[in-house]
Design an enzyme around this catalytic site. Structure first.
Site, PDB file in Angstrom:
ATOM      1  CD  GLU A 153       6.763   1.020  -6.164  1.00 30.88           C
ATOM      2  OE1 GLU A 153       5.800   1.807  -6.027  1.00 30.88           O
ATOM      3  OE2 GLU A 153       6.818  -0.105  -5.644  1.00 30.88           O
ATOM      4  CD  GLU A 159       2.348  -3.222 -11.221  1.00 30.61           C
ATOM      5  OE1 GLU A 159       2.259  -2.082 -10.749  1.00 30.61           O
ATOM      6  OE2 GLU A 159       2.434  -4.243 -10.518  1.00 30.61           O
ATOM      7  CG  ASP A 186       7.595  -3.531  -4.724  1.00 30.41           C
ATOM      8  OD1 ASP A 186       7.758  -4.763  -4.586  1.00 30.41           O
ATOM      9  OD2 ASP A 186       6.473  -2.988  -4.690  1.00 30.41           O
ATOM     10  CG  HIS A 189       7.599  -3.867  -8.729  1.00 32.88           C
ATOM     11  ND1 HIS A 189       6.541  -4.332  -9.479  1.00 32.88           N
ATOM     12  CD2 HIS A 189       7.070  -2.942  -7.889  1.00 32.88           C
ATOM     13  CE1 HIS A 189       5.429  -3.698  -9.112  1.00 32.88           C
ATOM     14  NE2 HIS A 189       5.723  -2.865  -8.134  1.00 32.88           N
ATOM     15  CG  HIS A 212       6.803  -1.174  -1.312  1.00 30.58           C
ATOM     16  ND1 HIS A 212       6.214  -0.573  -2.403  1.00 30.58           N
ATOM     17  CD2 HIS A 212       6.432  -0.420  -0.221  1.00 30.58           C
ATOM     18  CE1 HIS A 212       5.527   0.492  -2.005  1.00 30.58           C
ATOM     19  NE2 HIS A 212       5.651   0.609  -0.692  1.00 30.58           N
ATOM     20  NE  ARG A 218       3.168  -6.368  -5.301  1.00 33.38           N
ATOM     21  CZ  ARG A 218       2.873  -5.329  -6.068  1.00 33.38           C
ATOM     22  NH1 ARG A 218       1.885  -5.408  -6.914  1.00 33.38           N
ATOM     23  NH2 ARG A 218       3.561  -4.221  -5.992  1.00 33.38           N
ATOM     24  CD  GLU A 247       3.003  -1.808  -2.684  1.00 36.11           C
ATOM     25  OE1 GLU A 247       2.553  -0.662  -2.769  1.00 36.11           O
ATOM     26  OE2 GLU A 247       3.850  -2.273  -3.473  1.00 36.11           O
TER      27      GLU A 247
HETATM   28  C1  LER Z   1       3.057   0.457  -5.745  1.00 34.86           C
HETATM   29  O1  LER Z   1       3.935   0.604  -4.664  1.00 34.86           O
HETATM   30  C2  LER Z   1       3.325  -0.778  -6.490  1.00 34.86           C
HETATM   31  O2  LER Z   1       4.252  -1.488  -6.211  1.00 34.86           O
HETATM   32  C3  LER Z   1       2.424  -1.108  -7.583  1.00 34.86           C
HETATM   33  O3  LER Z   1       2.803  -2.339  -8.141  1.00 34.86           O
HETATM   34  C4  LER Z   1       1.013  -1.203  -7.088  1.00 34.86           C
HETATM   35  O4  LER Z   1       0.192  -1.621  -8.104  1.00 34.86           O
HETATM   36 MN    MN Z   2       5.491  -1.163  -4.451  1.00 36.34          MN
END
Ligand code: LER
Ligand code: MN
Length: 270
Positions: A153, A159, A186, A189, A212, A218, A247
């Site tokens: 991912e 992060e 995701d 992100h 995701h 989010r 998520e």
């Molecule tokens: C995990 O899937 C993710 O997207 C991270 O940002 C979780 O902290």
């Molecule tokens: Mn994620």
């Protein structure tokens, strides 16, 4: 495409973006009642959940396990695949390896998100990437033997400083020997890092193994300002047939976020 929703059973990260937080059975019952095809599990470790209970719940409520998250290895034990300490990296590999076994029993791939870690201060990028490549290649081969993919991912810049966007992640993936790694799209992100989410999906669709499903803030899809119309069009165009898994924060509460998610899924993908 198939719908899924996250269940986190890790008390240490209670403020994180996972929808259900109660005990496993209550969460499975709620997910099944709303019509989700699957649940995505975030557990303390590979042995934290009784697999025969999980099997029984999955059969009773006719719901699959679509993926297992590995981030508890970092959150609880401080393990990552790019730690400067070789012993820590070895334990990170062991932790993920056990999660692969746990997931594979349900035909569910493991996800490497925060367990990729960061390029440590004072370590050259090429060295840290070498550590990551070695660890991930080993794990991808292991997953292949178990009949599942390994999901990597790309995370946003707040992060990780490893791969924030698809182009970077794929340039790195192409240098590895394995063909058993798929990428996780995701949408939270990607909203931060990609110039265009739909264009990224058109360009790199064949790499996507999991999605995701999260709005710009989010929260559940529809509660932020993401343009889901063009993203759904792109996913349909590439014939994506994997899971669309929420998520997201349990905002305003778990039940409402779950309802909003299944409504959004049915709007865009049914
Ligand atoms: C995990 O899937 C993710 O997207 C991270 O940002 C979780 O902290
Ligand atoms: Mn994620």
């Amino acid at each position: 495409m198939k719908s899924a929703i996250t269940i986190a059973l890790v008390p240490q990260i209670k403020s994180g973006p996972w929808v259900f937080w109660e005990n496993l059975e209550d969460s499975v019952v709620k997910a099944a009642a709303l019509g989700f095809d699957a649940v995505e599990l975030f557990t303390v470790s590979a042995t934290a959940v009784d697999t025969s209970l999980l099997q029984q719940l999955s059969e009773t409520y006719r719901i699959r396990i679509c993926a297992v998250g590995t981030g508890a290895g970092k959150v609880i034990q401080g393990l990552t695949l790019t730690d400067p300490d070789a012993g820590v990296r070895a334990r990170a590999i062991e932790f993920i390896s056990e999660m692969i076994d746990f997931g594979a029993a349900f035909n569910a791939p493991a996800i490497i998100g925060s367990m990729q870690g960061n390029i440590p201060q004072g370590t050259e990028r090429t060295i840290a990437l070498q550590w990551l490549s070695e660890g991930i290649s080993l794990l991808a081969d292991k997953a292949k033997k178990k009949g599942v993919a390994l999901i990597y991912e790309p995370l946003n810049r707040y992060e990780t400083n490893i791969s924030n966007c698809f182009a970077d992640a794929i340039a790195w993936l192409k240098m590895l020997d394995t063909n058993n790694i798929k990428l996780l799209a995701d949408l939270f992100h990607m909203n931060i890092e990609e110039a265009s989410i739909p264009e990224t999906i058109y360009q790199y669709g064949s790499y996507i193994g999991h999605v995701h499903f999260a709005d710009s803030n989010r929260r559940a899809m529809g509660m932020g300002h993401t343009n889901m119309n063009d993203i759904a069009k792109a996913l349909r165009y590439i014939s994506y047939n994997g899971y669309i898994s929420a998520e997201v924060f349990p905002w305003p509460n778990s039940d409402a976020a779950a309802r909003q998610t299944i409504n959004a899924f049915n709007t865009w993908f049914k």
